[in-house]
Scaffold this active site. Sequence first.
Site, PDB file in Angstrom:
ATOM      1  N   THR A 247      14.610 -17.795 -42.167  1.00 27.22           N
ATOM      2  CA  THR A 247      15.143 -18.683 -41.136  1.00 27.22           C
ATOM      3  C   THR A 247      14.817 -20.138 -41.426  1.00 27.22           C
ATOM      4  OG1 THR A 247      15.058 -16.944 -39.490  1.00 27.22           O
ATOM      5  CG2 THR A 247      15.004 -19.172 -38.649  1.00 27.22           C
TER       6      THR A 247
ATOM      7  N   SER B 101      14.290 -12.060 -45.268  1.00 24.69           N
ATOM      8  CA  SER B 101      13.095 -11.439 -45.861  1.00 24.69           C
ATOM      9  C   SER B 101      13.129  -9.919 -45.802  1.00 24.69           C
ATOM     10  CB  SER B 101      11.830 -11.976 -45.205  1.00 24.69           C
ATOM     11  OG  SER B 101      11.746 -11.587 -43.861  1.00 24.69           O
TER      12      SER B 101
ATOM     13  N   THR C 143      10.281 -14.820 -41.601  1.00 25.83           N
ATOM     14  CA  THR C 143       9.097 -14.375 -40.866  1.00 25.83           C
ATOM     15  C   THR C 143       9.042 -12.861 -40.671  1.00 25.83           C
ATOM     16  OG1 THR C 143      10.146 -14.687 -38.708  1.00 25.83           O
ATOM     17  CG2 THR C 143       8.925 -16.565 -39.616  1.00 25.83           C
ATOM     18  N   ASP C 144      10.196 -12.181 -40.824  1.00 30.65           N
ATOM     19  CA  ASP C 144      10.185 -10.729 -40.571  1.00 30.65           C
ATOM     20  C   ASP C 144       9.221  -9.993 -41.498  1.00 30.65           C
ATOM     21  OD1 ASP C 144      12.037 -11.100 -38.622  1.00 30.65           O
ATOM     22  OD2 ASP C 144      13.741 -10.309 -39.752  1.00 30.65           O
TER      23      ASP C 144
END
Length: 385
Positions: free
Chosen positions: A56, A103, A136-137
């Site tokens: 993101t 990710s 961030t996942d």
Amino acid sequence: MPLIPRMRVSPLSTFARAALVVAALLAGGPAGAQTPAPAGPPTPRPKVLVVATGGTIAGVQNAPGTLGGYRAGTLTAEQITASVPELARFAQVETEQFSNVASTLITPEMWVQLARRINAALAREDLAGVVVTHGTDRLEETAFFLYLTVRSAKPVVVVGAQRPATGISPDGPINLLAAVRTAASPQAVGKGVMVVMDDRILSARESRKLYQRTGGFSTGEMGMLGVVAGNGPQFFFAPARRFGPRSEFDLAGVDTLPRVELAYSYPGGTGPRFDPLPPGVVVATTGFTRAEGEAYRDLRMKGVVVVTAFTSGENANGGATMDAPPLAEPAAAGGERAAPAPTGPPVPPTVSAIHLTPGKARILLMVALTRTKDPRELQRIFEEY
Ligand code: SIN
């Protein structure tokens, strides 16, 4: 995976325009009062390499400026860094595009290549540190893998954003600035791989994405290493476990990591069935049912390494490890015990993850299985890292 070639920054993109507006405002604007630069010789700024993987932080909204959907992994490393002109005050920034994906598309094979690339870059004498931009996942997983396999004392900072770069109030630029300042800081040397998000400096060992909004990265009970304040990074603590130059995990000759499965234990559970059997399985559990205990004993007898990890990851009392015979069912989880093992060949012991989330225990087991399958040696590794 081949590196993606660098792309030129489009001067007309919404993102670049927003960056120029911000830069002009910060510079006082054409009509603003300019502060004269202080006299004296210029101080050399540390060199920091920004390795971009996507996420993101490189996301572009389908309708810029709205709260609508966006495409993660769109902007290039150069575009991301160019949008934060303040970076140049603190570091000489170089960029490298490793990948440009959401990710969830990052694979263990990519971890190995990324670690190799970072180890090579940090061998450069002129480089102070590395920043990895990431979705961030899966950020906490990649960061922990790097914590185990980057064998340098120089700082590596993994950073992401929870709002896309072209959205309203993106968090990527301020997170990136904080990450670069941390990677450039002499205080950050010897602190291992860190996650810098929302002004917090977290050890990669403990950091977790607790929720999908800004402020969502936390270390739970384990606390922060420090903060990035207005005057730069301030450290309060240093990690005490093994990492960096003291890591025994040299993956120079390794391209593929052993397959390790994750399983969940629950009331009425009977344990997983695998075909083919993996070399290792990590079980998220607070205690096995009798049937689960028997299923995992059976797997151990067939040569599968079984690691128990406390479901929440918050088992900082250490739990019991395999110190006392009988090395039977998971004392670490403290649950219902399985029926006594039938007499016969000894049952290989269960390994306790002690205080790692199940997801991170899986990564440590993947890395550790490149060196040994001996449960006692694996238990030592879980106690040291
Ligand atoms: C991703 O993980 O690539 C998308 C989500 C994010 O970066 O916050």
